[in-house]
Design a protein around this motif. Structure first.
Motif, PDB file in Angstrom:
ATOM      1  N   THR A  77       0.608   3.868   1.551  1.00 46.48           N
ATOM      2  CA  THR A  77       0.770   4.485   2.874  1.00 46.48           C
ATOM      3  C   THR A  77       1.985   3.950   3.631  1.00 46.48           C
ATOM      4  OG1 THR A  77      -0.742   2.871   3.826  1.00 46.48           O
ATOM      5  CG2 THR A  77      -1.684   4.988   3.198  1.00 46.48           C
ATOM      6  N   HIS A  98      -0.300  -3.958   5.580  1.00 50.07           N
ATOM      7  CA  HIS A  98      -1.420  -4.190   6.493  1.00 50.07           C
ATOM      8  C   HIS A  98      -2.559  -4.920   5.776  1.00 50.07           C
ATOM      9  CE1 HIS A  98      -1.474   0.069   5.026  1.00 50.07           C
ATOM     10  NE2 HIS A  98      -2.535  -0.439   4.416  1.00 50.07           N
ATOM     11  N   CYS A 119       0.851  -1.197   0.000  1.00 51.06           N
ATOM     12  CA  CYS A 119       0.000   0.000   0.000  1.00 51.06           C
ATOM     13  C   CYS A 119       0.886   1.247   0.000  1.00 51.06           C
ATOM     14  CB  CYS A 119      -0.876  -0.026   1.253  1.00 51.06           C
ATOM     15  SG  CYS A 119      -1.966   1.407   1.409  1.00 51.06           S
ATOM     16  N   ASP A 139      -7.354  -4.264   0.685  1.00 57.67           N
ATOM     17  CA  ASP A 139      -7.180  -2.832   0.909  1.00 57.67           C
ATOM     18  C   ASP A 139      -7.527  -2.018  -0.334  1.00 57.67           C
ATOM     19  OD1 ASP A 139      -6.526  -0.358   1.925  1.00 57.67           O
ATOM     20  OD2 ASP A 139      -4.401  -0.743   2.160  1.00 57.67           O
TER      21      ASP A 139
END
Ligand SMILES: [Zn+2]
Ligand SMILES: [Zn+2]
Length: 448
Positions: A86, A105, A84, A212
């Motif tokens: 992030t 995550h 991801c 996600d």
């Protein structure tokens, strides 16, 4: 957590403090309060495996040894994972960190062992490990907002270490999984609350996108904020999340789907995903709000004949704009190798997303913006715009992920095309670098 990391959980930390305190009573903190005893047989304690580890000043593939799991944890053999955006700043930073951690995550794999108290999944199940839990028992889940499940936000409580290390490096250094999930290692352990079993023959590389990015973006259009047929939708940011929202607009039957992005290849990609118009954020500059209002002004200036503009009325600006706006641009975590975004802090983009929403319209903020955003109080009070938080787009993982599987099977969601590069585990660091560089849409690491 390193000081420079920009993770969803870190950003949400302050706001989630109150929730986290309450969640302690759930028993979710079993791992935090005491190292759980080994379950004995079937938990694979001591098994060695490899994974990408951020430790000291490095981000490398290392060998690890699995530690005992909690009775409510699941041992998963990873099949595919998509890093991801992030995580990129924290993962690639050059600063030395004490805590060894497997980044990410979310992930996807096969259940190989379960703790004694696990009910949701069993060995052999293929599971999406989602970035948000859905425990079904906490106050938020019981009140219809599992996108804010307290089991997830428990992990944000300051000073609380919610998840025990799940492995050790060869020298005995404990290894944590980022957000209690990680994902970029051959073995993941996750609490069952994060695991969504899926029963389908779809490839792992596509299913991992449902943990996600793609799922979050798609949820933006139907979970809490619901795109209406024929409506005008604007999406800022044509990365993996924004393109999920574009696909939701297509599936939900939106009229116009206007996509704003500074990166040329992403604008072209958005047209294939369902965008009807694309705008270059840099070329449009501050005029972008007026440009979008013009695009959404309707067929005429006659407000009694369906025109959405009020012509020359004094408050015309208030009445024009898009029905639904998704801000999925986010801040620039690291300078990309592609076109830069006009405001790396993303503050301007958030204000533009707000301003181009019509009075009474809906706007969802999904990207991170760490600076304060000055909203004019009068517009907050009077324009009737509904502001939706973008935490995974409002995704309810146990409800929504199985239905996204059906939509991929039916060809309604295109999960294959958004994977633009594949990597082996040994190339996992490069997958994080390419994500930071924005030279790919979504990269997937496949485990063999
Ligand atoms: Zn994420
Ligand atoms: Zn819950």
């Amino acid at each position: 957590m390193s000081g420079t990391r920009v993770s969803r959980r870190r950003v949400l930390k302050t706001g989630a403090t109150a929730l986290g305190g309450g969640a302690l009573a759930l028993g979710a903190g079993a791992a935090a309060q005491a190292q759980a005893p080994a379950i004995g047989t079937g938990t694979q304690t001591g098994r060695t495996f490899r994974g990408l580890v951020r430790h000291a000043a490095t981000l490398d593939v290392q060998e690890m040894r699995l530690l005992p799991i909690d009775p409510r944890q699941v041992v998963i053999r990873s099949l595919a994972v998509a890093p991801c955006y992030t995580i990129v700043r924290g993962a690639l930073a050059a600063n030395a960190i004490q805590r060894a951690e497997v980044p990410n995550h979310c992930g996807f794999g096969v259940v190989e062992a379960v703790g004694a108290m696990v009910k949701r999944v069993q060995a052999g199940d293929r599971v999406v490990v989602a970035g948000t839990s859905q425990c079904g028992q906490c106050y938020q889940c019981l009140h219809g907002r599992p996108d804010y499940c307290q089991f997830t936000f428990f992990s944000n409580a300051p000073g609380v270490e919610p998840f025990a290390p799940f492995a050790q490096l060869r020298d005995g250094t404990p290894v944590y999984a980022q957000a209690g999930i990680g994902g970029m290692s051959e073995i993941m352990t996750a609490f069952e609350e994060y695991c969504v079993p899926v029963f389908t023959d779809l490839p792992a590389a596509q299913l991992t996108l449902l943990g996600d990015q793609l799922a979050s973006g798609f949820a933006a259009g139907h979970a809490e904020m619901v795109f209406q047929p024929g409506s005008d939708v604007v999406v800022f940011g044509a990365g993996p999340v924004g393109l999920g929202a574009v696909q939701a607009a297509r599936v939900m039957g939106a009229g116009q789907v206007i996509v704003v992005d500074p990166i040329r290849y992403r604008r072209e990609f958005a047209l294939k995903m369902g965008a009807t118009t694309t705008l270059d954020a840099n070329a449009e500059g501050d005029g972008i709000v007026e440009r979008i209002r013009e695009l959404c002004r309707g067929p005429n200036d006659r407000r009694f004949a369906g025109g959405t503009t009020w012509g020359r009325a004094g408050n015309a600006a208030m009445s024009r704009g898009a029905d639904f706006v998704v801000e999925a641009a986010g801040l620039e975590a690291l300078p990309p190798k592609t076109e830069r975004q006009p405001d790396p802090t993303n503050v301007k983009t958030v204000l533009q997303a707000w301003d181009c929403t019509r009075a009474g319209g809906h706007v969802m903020l999904m990207g991170f913006t760490l600076q304060p955003v000055p909203f004019p109080g009068v517009s907050l009070a009077l324009l009737g715009r509904t502001l939706h938080p973008g935490q995974q787009g409002g995704l309810h993982v146990m409800r929504d992920i199985p239905r996204y599987v059906k939509l991929i099977e039916k060809g309604r969601i295109d999960a294959a095309s958004v994977i633009t590069k594949r990597y082996t585990l040994d190339q996992a660091r490069q997958s994080v670098q390419d994500t930071a560089d924005r030279t790919i849409i979504t990269g997937v690491v496949e485990f063999t």
